[in-house]
Scaffold this motif. Structure first.
Motif, PDB file in Angstrom:
ATOM      1  N   GLY A 436       0.784  -1.226   0.000  1.00  0.00           N
ATOM      2  CA  GLY A 436       0.000   0.000   0.000  1.00  0.00           C
ATOM      3  C   GLY A 436       0.815   1.275   0.000  1.00  0.00           C
ATOM      4  N   GLY A 437       2.152   1.177   0.014  1.00  0.00           N
ATOM      5  CA  GLY A 437       3.003   2.356  -0.048  1.00  0.00           C
ATOM      6  C   GLY A 437       2.845   3.276   1.151  1.00  0.00           C
ATOM      7  N   PHE A 438       3.211   4.539   0.956  1.00  0.00           N
ATOM      8  CA  PHE A 438       3.160   5.539   2.023  1.00  0.00           C
ATOM      9  C   PHE A 438       1.733   6.046   2.234  1.00  0.00           C
ATOM     10  N   ASP A 439       1.526   6.574   3.423  1.00  0.00           N
ATOM     11  CA  ASP A 439       0.298   7.292   3.712  1.00  0.00           C
ATOM     12  C   ASP A 439       0.476   8.708   3.183  1.00  0.00           C
ATOM     13  N   LEU A 440      -0.131   8.999   2.037  1.00  0.00           N
ATOM     14  CA  LEU A 440       0.092  10.278   1.367  1.00  0.00           C
ATOM     15  C   LEU A 440      -0.643  11.436   2.040  1.00  0.00           C
ATOM     16  N   GLU A 441      -1.411  11.135   3.072  1.00  0.00           N
ATOM     17  CA  GLU A 441      -2.061  12.205   3.824  1.00  0.00           C
ATOM     18  C   GLU A 441      -1.080  12.898   4.773  1.00  0.00           C
ATOM     19  N   VAL A 442       0.049  12.232   5.044  1.00  0.00           N
ATOM     20  CA  VAL A 442       1.053  12.791   5.946  1.00  0.00           C
ATOM     21  C   VAL A 442       1.885  13.820   5.197  1.00  0.00           C
ATOM     22  N   LYS A 443       2.013  15.017   5.739  1.00  0.00           N
ATOM     23  CA  LYS A 443       2.797  16.079   5.131  1.00  0.00           C
ATOM     24  C   LYS A 443       4.015  16.373   6.003  1.00  0.00           C
ATOM     25  N   GLY A 444       5.090  16.829   5.323  1.00  0.00           N
ATOM     26  CA  GLY A 444       6.248  17.282   6.082  1.00  0.00           C
ATOM     27  C   GLY A 444       7.187  16.165   6.467  1.00  0.00           C
ATOM     28  N   TRP A 445       7.637  16.163   7.717  1.00  0.00           N
ATOM     29  CA  TRP A 445       8.807  15.403   8.139  1.00  0.00           C
ATOM     30  C   TRP A 445       8.435  14.227   9.036  1.00  0.00           C
ATOM     31  N   GLY A 446       8.979  13.056   8.723  1.00  0.00           N
ATOM     32  CA  GLY A 446       9.115  12.024   9.746  1.00  0.00           C
ATOM     33  C   GLY A 446       8.141  10.894   9.809  1.00  0.00           C
ATOM     34  N   VAL A 447       6.853  11.169  10.007  1.00  0.00           N
ATOM     35  CA  VAL A 447       5.938  10.122  10.438  1.00  0.00           C
ATOM     36  C   VAL A 447       5.645   9.118   9.330  1.00  0.00           C
ATOM     37  N   GLU A 448       5.714   9.531   8.050  1.00  0.00           N
ATOM     38  CA  GLU A 448       5.342   8.626   6.963  1.00  0.00           C
ATOM     39  C   GLU A 448       6.261   7.405   6.919  1.00  0.00           C
ATOM     40  N   ASP A 449       7.537   7.568   7.305  1.00  0.00           N
ATOM     41  CA  ASP A 449       8.464   6.431   7.326  1.00  0.00           C
ATOM     42  C   ASP A 449       8.039   5.398   8.360  1.00  0.00           C
ATOM     43  N   VAL A 450       7.645   5.876   9.533  1.00  0.00           N
ATOM     44  CA  VAL A 450       7.231   4.967  10.601  1.00  0.00           C
ATOM     45  C   VAL A 450       5.967   4.218  10.209  1.00  0.00           C
ATOM     46  N   HIS A 451       5.041   4.897   9.547  1.00  0.00           N
ATOM     47  CA  HIS A 451       3.796   4.244   9.118  1.00  0.00           C
ATOM     48  C   HIS A 451       4.085   3.090   8.156  1.00  0.00           C
ATOM     49  N   LEU A 452       4.973   3.324   7.188  1.00  0.00           N
ATOM     50  CA  LEU A 452       5.323   2.258   6.246  1.00  0.00           C
ATOM     51  C   LEU A 452       6.018   1.115   6.963  1.00  0.00           C
ATOM     52  N   TYR A 453       6.910   1.443   7.881  1.00  0.00           N
ATOM     53  CA  TYR A 453       7.625   0.415   8.650  1.00  0.00           C
ATOM     54  C   TYR A 453       6.647  -0.446   9.442  1.00  0.00           C
ATOM     55  N   ARG A 454       5.656   0.185  10.045  1.00  0.00           N
ATOM     56  CA  ARG A 454       4.663  -0.578  10.804  1.00  0.00           C
ATOM     57  C   ARG A 454       3.842  -1.486   9.908  1.00  0.00           C
ATOM     58  N   LYS A 455       3.571  -1.060   8.683  1.00  0.00           N
ATOM     59  CA  LYS A 455       2.843  -1.923   7.748  1.00  0.00           C
ATOM     60  C   LYS A 455       3.601  -3.219   7.502  1.00  0.00           C
ATOM     61  N   TYR A 456       4.899  -3.106   7.298  1.00  0.00           N
ATOM     62  CA  TYR A 456       5.696  -4.316   7.062  1.00  0.00           C
ATOM     63  C   TYR A 456       5.746  -5.193   8.314  1.00  0.00           C
ATOM     64  N   LEU A 457       5.810  -4.565   9.483  1.00  0.00           N
ATOM     65  CA  LEU A 457       5.857  -5.350  10.714  1.00  0.00           C
ATOM     66  C   LEU A 457       4.574  -6.156  10.910  1.00  0.00           C
ATOM     67  N   ARG A 458       3.476  -5.649  10.400  1.00  0.00           N
ATOM     68  CA  ARG A 458       2.191  -6.339  10.556  1.00  0.00           C
ATOM     69  C   ARG A 458       1.879  -7.256   9.385  1.00  0.00           C
ATOM     70  N   SER A 459       2.811  -7.435   8.480  1.00  0.00           N
ATOM     71  CA  SER A 459       2.631  -8.330   7.336  1.00  0.00           C
ATOM     72  C   SER A 459       3.382  -9.632   7.583  1.00  0.00           C
ATOM     73  N   ASP A 460       3.382 -10.503   6.572  1.00  0.00           N
ATOM     74  CA  ASP A 460       4.099 -11.768   6.663  1.00  0.00           C
ATOM     75  C   ASP A 460       5.545 -11.658   6.190  1.00  0.00           C
ATOM     76  N   LEU A 461       5.976 -10.473   5.783  1.00  0.00           N
ATOM     77  CA  LEU A 461       7.350 -10.285   5.324  1.00  0.00           C
ATOM     78  C   LEU A 461       8.304 -10.189   6.513  1.00  0.00           C
ATOM     79  N   ILE A 462       9.533 -10.649   6.310  1.00  0.00           N
ATOM     80  CA  ILE A 462      10.577 -10.543   7.326  1.00  0.00           C
ATOM     81  C   ILE A 462      11.224  -9.167   7.224  1.00  0.00           C
ATOM     82  N   VAL A 463      11.352  -8.485   8.350  1.00  0.00           N
ATOM     83  CA  VAL A 463      11.980  -7.163   8.393  1.00  0.00           C
ATOM     84  C   VAL A 463      13.377  -7.318   8.997  1.00  0.00           C
TER      85      VAL A 463
END
Length: 532
Positions: A436-463
């Motif tokens: 699903g990529g980034f949350d494009l509603e997030v503007k500016g600095w920082g939080v969009e990276d954490v959101h994407l990282y959390r998506k992978y943590l909640r998937s079946d992929l190995i991080v």
């Protein structure tokens, strides 16, 4: 809770007694079979009055008897060997059962099943779904001489040699075990994932890097990589120590010859920093690696012509055409820029992407790590960057700070592992789109990276989360805009504070007046001291 230790010990004694009696019975049978009859060989066949036979007949008869006894002896030896194996297996199972009496709620019925269950829990084949980034147990990386660790505290260093002998021996044992796996493959190992297994001898000099992490309820997982000199083919060995002997999990060949990395950089302004970035890109990617595509997503119009001119100059001087410049007439958003860069790929099939910032310095070794640790539909790679402190503070005793190449050292007073940042990552385009990529509603600095990282943590992929030695964040002055949300602004200020200097250097700045006062008092006492 009723005690189970006594019944288990009784059962163990009866089991060992039965095995002992079985061994004694087999030994007795062996003696009976190997002892010839009393009159064997004394009277010729046929009974009394039979005609004597020639010498050749008795030689043949003797050879027949020897072959018969040799066959029976071999059969008994095989039975004894089989019995010893069964005894060993029963003993191992007994140890597991006795261990269960010490407090485990469930006894595994089979030791091998228990060990494989530990491997499955350790995220070897599939990733475990985690609630947040704080639940991740990061890896530590190591080479043949150094260990790179995140949890440094105030006394440990981000890069160090293993001082404790047990830790040093543990890593050496893992490398030796991996070499044994590579150099002595199983007979049924023909190929894996369509790549034929090349049976060549590897030594410790071919070890390039390793990752390991220990989870208290599972064991220690090792990921080790080997390569020959000037080769793009790597051997990847996975080992697991379930609080016991090392177990081989897999051994595969990884051919990274044709693995192209699409390096995506979102940018707005900062043209001088971009020129510095291009200098590093030309040295590492164009002159050495030659398997990288550069995608620059530029926001705004100011500085766009300078960036375009720099790219054209590099293309002309290096005969390099593997780049894409995507101008965007919008307000800067890092997540939006990376999303545009991912969708702008026009090459064939899937591609490995490296999300990068303009103030990142990387080496050729990191590009190999990126290729080795990201696997489509299986693994994403989140390296921990080593962030350099403000050179004006680190090298304040010098007139000029040394060149950037000389600042790239893993020292406690030079920088720190940026374990709170998730912006630099290697992942395949197919995984990025499917998650699903980034949350494009997030503007500016920082939080969009954490959101994407959390998506992978909640998937079946190995991080894969680990510090890497070839990835540096160069210091630059950080501005925290008033338009940021309270959460973003807090994260920005936290990053700004940690970005300036080490704990000791900051302490010297805080207590500067106290130190200067002490020096003045010492100078005054020295001046007033009477001469001898």
């Amino acid at each position: 809770m009723p005690r189970r230790g006594v019944p288990l010990q009784g059962r163990a004694r009866w089991l060992l007694l039965a095995i002992f009696l079985l061994l004694a019975l087999l030994l007795f049978a062996y003696l009976l079979e190997c002892t010839p009859p009393a009159d064997a060989g004394l009277a010729p066949p046929g009974g009394p009055g039979a005609e004597p036979h020639g010498r050749e007949y008795y030689q043949a008869l003797l050879q027949e008897q020897e072959e018969r006894h040799a066959g029976r002896a071999g059969s008994l030896k095989r039975q004894i060997a089989q019995l010893k194996r069964e005894l060993q297996e029963m003993g191992d199972k007994l140890k597991v059962l006795q261990g269960g009496a010490d407090g485990r709620d469930q006894e595994p019925g089979d030791l091998l099943e228990y060990l494989h269950a530990q491997i499955e829990k350790a995220e070897v084949s599939t990733g475990a779904r985690l609630p947040s980034e704080y639940a991740v147990v990061p890896f530590e990386s190591f080479t043949s001489s150094k260990v790179y660790q995140l949890e440094t505290g105030l006394t440990r260093h981000p890069e160090e040699k293993p001082v404790r002998k047990d830790r040093r021996d543990e890593l050496v044992e893992a490398v030796e075990a991996a070499l044994d796996v590579i150099n002595n493959p199983d007979e049924d190992e023909g190929q894996d994932d369509g790549v034929p297994m090349q049976r060549q001898t590897y030594t410790e000099s071919h070890f390039i890097e390793g990752l390991y992490r220990t989870e208290r309820d599972k064991g220690t997982l090792y990921e080790l990589f080997f390569a020959r000199d000037n080769s793009n083919e790597f051997r990847h060995v996975t080992l697991f120590r379930p609080f016991g002997p090392l177990m081989k999990v897999r051994s595969v060949s990884v051919d990274a010859t044709h693995t192209v990395i699409n390096l995506i950089v979102p940018l707005s302004g900062r043209t001088e920093t971009f020129s510095q970035f291009l200098h590093n890109f030309r040295e590492v990617c164009v002159d050495q690696d030659k398997r990288v595509h550069l995608t620059v997503v530029y926001f705004g119009r100011v500085g766009l012509l300078d960036v375009k001119a720099s790219l054209q100059k590099m293309a002309r001087e290096e005969n390099f055409a593997n780049y894409t410049l995507v101008p965007v007439d919008e307000e800067f958003s890092r997540g939006r820029g990376l999303d545009i860069g991912a969708h702008a790929w026009k090459g064939p099939g899937d591609v490995l992407m490296f999300f990068c910032d303009v103030d990142i310095y990387f080496t050729l070794e990191f590009l190999n790590s990126c290729r080795l640790n990201a696997i489509p539909n299986k693994r994403v790679f989140y390296p921990v960057v080593f962030s350099l402190y403000n050179p004006a503070i680190v090298y304040g005793n010098l007139e000029l700070a040394p060149p950037i190449e000389h600042q790239l050292i893993h020292k406690k007073d030079a920088g720190f592992w940026r374990d709170f940042g998730f912006g630099m990552t290697c992942q395949y385009r197919s995984d990025f789109l499917s998650i699903g990529g980034f949350d494009l509603e997030v503007k500016g600095w920082g939080v969009e990276d954490v959101h994407l990282y959390r998506k992978y943590l909640r998937s079946d992929l190995i991080v894969i989360r680990t510090p890497v030695l070839g990835l540096f964040h160069l210091w630059h002055e950080k501005q925290c805009a008033d338009e940021l949300t309270p959460e973003q602004y807090r994260m920005c200020i936290q990053s700004k504070a940690m970005n300036e200097a080490s704990h000791s250097h900051l302490g010297m700045l805080v207590f500067r007046e106290e130190i200067e006062s002490h020096l003045r008092k010492q100078a005054y006492k020295t001046k007033m001291r009477p001469e001898d």
